[in-house]
Design an enzyme around this catalytic site. Structure first.
Site, PDB file in Angstrom:
ATOM      1  N   MET A  63      -4.200   4.777  -0.999  1.00 25.75           N
ATOM      2  CA  MET A  63      -4.774   5.036  -0.031  1.00 25.75           C
ATOM      3  C   MET A  63      -5.964   6.024  -0.438  1.00 25.75           C
ATOM      4  O   MET A  63      -6.842   6.284   0.307  1.00 25.75           O
ATOM      5  CB  MET A  63      -4.279   5.587   1.261  1.00 25.75           C
ATOM      6  N   VAL A  93       0.964  -1.118  -0.072  1.00 26.11           N
ATOM      7  CA  VAL A  93       0.039  -0.142  -0.011  1.00 26.11           C
ATOM      8  C   VAL A  93       0.762   1.284  -0.032  1.00 26.11           C
ATOM      9  O   VAL A  93       1.833   1.294   0.606  1.00 26.11           O
ATOM     10  CB  VAL A  93      -0.953  -0.052   1.443  1.00 26.11           C
ATOM     11  N   CYS A  94       0.773   2.123  -0.819  1.00 27.12           N
ATOM     12  CA  CYS A  94       1.176   3.570  -0.789  1.00 27.12           C
ATOM     13  C   CYS A  94       0.040   4.612  -0.916  1.00 27.12           C
ATOM     14  O   CYS A  94      -1.115   4.190  -0.926  1.00 27.12           O
ATOM     15  CB  CYS A  94       2.074   3.746  -1.938  1.00 27.12           C
ATOM     16  N   ALA A  95       0.515   5.946  -1.149  1.00 30.12           N
ATOM     17  CA  ALA A  95      -0.568   7.045  -1.109  1.00 30.12           C
ATOM     18  C   ALA A  95      -1.450   6.932  -2.362  1.00 30.12           C
ATOM     19  O   ALA A  95      -2.710   7.090  -2.254  1.00 30.12           O
ATOM     20  CB  ALA A  95       0.254   8.307  -1.079  1.00 30.12           C
ATOM     21  N   GLU A 120      -0.605   4.693  -5.585  1.00 32.69           N
ATOM     22  CA  GLU A 120      -0.550   3.408  -6.366  1.00 32.69           C
ATOM     23  C   GLU A 120       0.849   3.120  -6.802  1.00 32.69           C
ATOM     24  O   GLU A 120       1.519   2.037  -6.693  1.00 32.69           O
ATOM     25  CB  GLU A 120      -1.597   3.315  -7.519  1.00 32.69           C
TER      26      GLU A 120
END
Length: 381
Positions: A104, A75-77, A79
């Site tokens: 996210m 997971v990142c901010a 993609e």
């Protein structure tokens, strides 16, 4: 050398893991402060945080911390970083590795529709669970007409259900002027030529036309007269309004949650509104039938989710177990709801102004304004 193909996982699929309490391991590669502030949580979720920049040259530190036989979601901010890390993990031999579609930001915007009930006159009641933000909204459908309460900014899920049911939106309502998310009420009302209802005491500074929510007035949805009845219940805001549907369901807005109560400080008037909040919770709601099923506008923890993902609790049961309803000393209640509160929602003043029509931020700015968890409860988990 060909980069191994990795699979993206949608927010809907992650929601299925959380509702089903299934095991999912998350490697969150955002910066530590972002991770500590807000992350994906659930009974079957285990997550660790290794910032992306620490994995640029060497993926081995992450591999050592991953469980041997369990799906891993990176997971990142937004993609891109998570896709890169997932590909590095796959190239190193790791199987069952995914990355979160939309990051996210995508997680924050997904709405999961959950059917609450068939109503007594043939209508239906739906709850939309915004899992990544903790927001809840509602749709009542009857005889080809529909009403939406506490709409999120993203309206696609509502439009899809309206189309699936062949229903026309006739009423949109907000229980109060929201401070943690941007309402989609005006957008929906304009698109479907529906009435947009607001509590007048919350709407004194709005820049647009609206229909006043007045206690004792009924809003009819459908030919079978599914009744939505406003009940004036101030406290979270001075205009906070609750609704009773079908004599079975209490839509409590941000006044009463399943495990907590609403905070009165998001308009800078906490000391002025403490008495209103206490009067609503300890007198007005106390007079309502205990069998009413409380459907709030927010939840703070996955522990509040039912087996099918719904967030609901019987009023009588909440009076037995909700800690916010057991503060009998008035001074202690005042301290509880005005002191040592969780941080205020990100950009909440600009969100309030947007919901008043005083600001018109573009879509990217709106996303940034809403990033993070909701913080509308006194006892935030």
């Amino acid at each position: 050398m060909t980069t191994p193909t990795v699979t993206k996982m949608s927010a809907k699929e992650v929601t299925r893991f959380i509702i089903g309490k299934e095991a999912l391991f998350i490697l969150d590669v955002r910066n530590e402060d972002a991770y500590q502030d807000w992350k994906i949580e659930g009974e079957g979720i285990v997550s660790i945080n290794i910032p992306y920049y620490e994995l640029l040259d060497e993926i081995e530190p992450a591999l050592k911390q991953l469980p041997p036989e369990q799906p891993v979601l990176v997971v990142c901010a937004k993609e891109g970083s998570s896709q890169f890390v997932a590909e590095q993990l796959a190239e190193a031999g790791r199987k069952d590795v995914f990355y979160l579609e939309g990051g996210m930001k995508g997680w924050s915007e997904y709405l999961e529709p959950v059917k609450i009930a068939d109503l007594s006159q043939g209508g239906e009641l739906y709850q939309f669970v915004r899992m990544g933000k903790g927001c809840l909204s509602y749709m009542i459908i009857s005889e080809g007409e529909a009403a939406i309460i506490d709409s999120a900014r993203m309206t696609d899920a509502y439009q899809q259900l309206l189309a699936d049911k062949g229903a026309v939106l006739t009423h949109v309502m907000d229980t109060h002027l929201h401070a943690d998310h941007i309402s989609g009420g005006r957008t929906l009302a304009a698109k479907y030529d529906a009435q947009y209802h607001l509590p007048p005491k919350d709407a004194e500074e709005v820049t647009f036309d609206y229909t006043k929510l007045v206690e004792g007035s009924n809003i009819v949805v459908g030919k079978e007269e599914i009744i939505v009845q406003p009940i004036y219940t101030p406290g979270h805001t001075i205009g906070s309004t609750s609704f009773i549907i079908d004599d079975q369901y209490l839509l409590s807005g941000d006044i009463l949650f399943i495990e907590s109560i609403g905070r009165p400080d998001l308009a800078g008037l906490a000391e002025d509104w403490v008495g209103d909040l206490r009067e609503t919770l300890y007198a007005r709601y106390k007079q309502l039938p205990e069998h009413l099923m409380v459907l709030p506008a927010h939840f703070a923890s996955p522990s509040e989710l039912g087996e099918d993902g719904r967030v609901a609790g019987q009023l009588g049961v909440l009076y037995q177990h909700n800690p916010g309803l057991h503060i009998h000393d008035e001074e202690e209640f005042r301290r509880t709801v005005t002191e040592n509160l969780p941080p205020q929602p990100h950009a909440y003043q600009d969100i309030r102004k947007t919901n008043m029509g005083k600001l018109e931020p573009d879509e990217d700015t709106q996303r940034e304004m809403e990033i993070g968890p909701n913080r509308c409860a006194v006892h935030d988990n």
